[in-house]
Design a protein around this motif. Structure first.
Motif, short mmCIF file in Angstrom:
data_model
loop_
_atom_site.label_atom_id
_atom_site.label_comp_id
_atom_site.label_asym_id
_atom_site.label_seq_id
_atom_site.Cartn_x
_atom_site.Cartn_y
_atom_site.Cartn_z
N LYS A 69 10.51 -37.85 3.55
CA LYS A 69 9.80 -39.23 3.51
C LYS A 69 8.88 -39.29 2.84
CE LYS A 69 10.36 -39.08 8.72
NZ LYS A 69 11.16 -40.34 8.82
N LEU A 70 8.03 -38.37 2.19
CA LEU A 70 7.24 -38.63 1.05
C LEU A 70 7.77 -38.96 -0.40
CD1 LEU A 70 4.47 -36.04 2.38
CD2 LEU A 70 4.30 -38.72 2.21
N ALA A 71 9.00 -38.62 -0.50
CA ALA A 71 9.56 -38.56 -1.70
C ALA A 71 8.80 -37.59 -2.79
CB ALA A 71 10.00 -39.97 -2.14
N VAL A 72 8.72 -36.43 -2.40
CA VAL A 72 8.24 -35.27 -3.13
C VAL A 72 9.03 -33.97 -3.13
CG1 VAL A 72 5.76 -36.16 -2.73
CG2 VAL A 72 6.51 -34.37 -1.16
N ALA A 73 8.88 -33.37 -4.45
CA ALA A 73 9.65 -32.32 -4.55
C ALA A 73 8.73 -31.04 -3.64
CB ALA A 73 9.61 -31.80 -6.05
N VAL A 74 9.56 -29.82 -3.49
CA VAL A 74 8.99 -28.78 -2.63
C VAL A 74 9.09 -27.81 -3.56
CG1 VAL A 74 9.43 -27.47 -0.47
CG2 VAL A 74 9.67 -29.96 -0.24
N VAL A 75 8.02 -26.92 -3.49
CA VAL A 75 7.76 -25.69 -4.01
C VAL A 75 7.83 -24.60 -3.14
CG1 VAL A 75 6.53 -24.29 -5.40
CG2 VAL A 75 6.58 -26.72 -6.00
N ASN A 76 8.66 -23.89 -3.03
CA ASN A 76 8.78 -22.62 -1.70
C ASN A 76 8.15 -21.62 -1.99
OD1 ASN A 76 10.44 -23.91 0.43
ND2 ASN A 76 12.13 -23.91 -0.99
N LEU A 77 7.30 -21.05 -1.31
CA LEU A 77 6.38 -19.96 -1.67
C LEU A 77 6.90 -18.92 -0.76
CD1 LEU A 77 2.66 -21.54 -1.76
CD2 LEU A 77 4.17 -20.79 -3.74
N ASN A 78 7.42 -17.76 -1.43
CA ASN A 78 7.64 -16.63 -0.64
C ASN A 78 6.52 -16.05 -0.15
OD1 ASN A 78 8.58 -13.92 -0.18
ND2 ASN A 78 10.38 -14.52 -0.72
N TRP A 79 6.62 -15.46 1.18
CA TRP A 79 5.42 -14.88 1.87
C TRP A 79 4.96 -13.64 1.32
CZ3 TRP A 79 5.69 -10.63 5.13
CH2 TRP A 79 7.07 -10.38 5.47
N HIS A 80 6.29 -12.90 0.53
CA HIS A 80 5.96 -11.65 0.11
C HIS A 80 4.95 -11.71 -1.38
CE1 HIS A 80 8.63 -9.51 2.75
NE2 HIS A 80 9.57 -10.43 2.54
N LEU A 81 4.94 -12.97 -1.75
CA LEU A 81 4.08 -12.81 -3.18
C LEU A 81 2.64 -12.42 -2.79
CD1 LEU A 81 5.39 -16.38 -4.14
CD2 LEU A 81 6.16 -14.43 -5.00
N ARG A 82 2.15 -11.82 -3.89
CA ARG A 82 0.82 -11.43 -3.90
C ARG A 82 -0.10 -12.59 -4.22
NH1 ARG A 82 2.90 -8.49 -8.18
NH2 ARG A 82 1.67 -9.25 -9.71
N PRO A 83 -1.28 -12.73 -3.85
CA PRO A 83 -2.08 -13.70 -4.05
C PRO A 83 -2.16 -14.41 -5.36
CG PRO A 83 -3.21 -12.41 -2.86
CD PRO A 83 -2.04 -11.66 -3.08
N ASP A 84 -2.23 -13.40 -6.44
CA ASP A 84 -2.19 -13.92 -7.97
C ASP A 84 -0.91 -14.60 -8.25
OD1 ASP A 84 -0.95 -11.28 -7.51
OD2 ASP A 84 -0.84 -11.26 -9.97
N GLU A 85 0.36 -14.10 -7.51
CA GLU A 85 1.39 -14.91 -7.92
C GLU A 85 1.17 -16.34 -7.19
OE1 GLU A 85 4.73 -11.27 -8.15
OE2 GLU A 85 3.81 -11.66 -6.07
#
Length: 128
Positions: A69-85
């Motif tokens: 609806k916003l016509a924006v791309a999505v960046v999926n963040l894996n919940w396994h990632l470390r905070p620095d990632e």
């Protein structure tokens, strides 16, 4: 295959999403995605991208519909990632906001707050 808009117009009361014993009709999905899109727009999301870290299920698909609806791309963040990632991905992508599962609050707040990236939290199936 009919698209979402066609199904919304022709079959608003029919199930669009089913997960276990929970379901949303096309009309309900449209209303919920519109509310989330409005909340994200109010937080400043206008060009994107939008970072999303939600488990597979109805809330994830609501976030996808809101991003459409916003016509924006999505960046999926894996919940396994470390905070620095996560921090690197948010910085590199230029994400304007994050939609996240409340169970990931400590990990996301640790990095999103440092970058002044607003977060919409989902508690179970409901956004805060």
């Amino acid at each position: 295959m009919k698209g979402f808009a066609t199904n919304l117009a022709e079959r608003p009361g029919h199930p669009a999403l089913v997960q276990g014993d929970r379901s949303l009709t096309y009309a309900e999905l449209h209303e919920r995605a519109s509310r989330l899109a409005g909340a994200l727009r109010a937080l400043g999301v206008d060009e994107g991208p939008l970072a999303v870290t939600l488990p597979n299920g109805i809330p994830f698909l609501e976030a996808m519909a809101a991003s459409a609806k916003l016509a924006v791309a999505v960046v999926n963040l894996n919940w396994h990632l470390r905070p620095d990632e996560v921090a690197w991905i948010l910085e590199d992508s230029g994400a304007e906001a994050v939609v996240a599962d409340d169970r990931l609050r400590p990990q996301i707040e640790a990095v999103a707050g440092d970058r002044a990236v607003p977060v919409v939290w989902f508690r179970g199936d409901e956004p805060d």
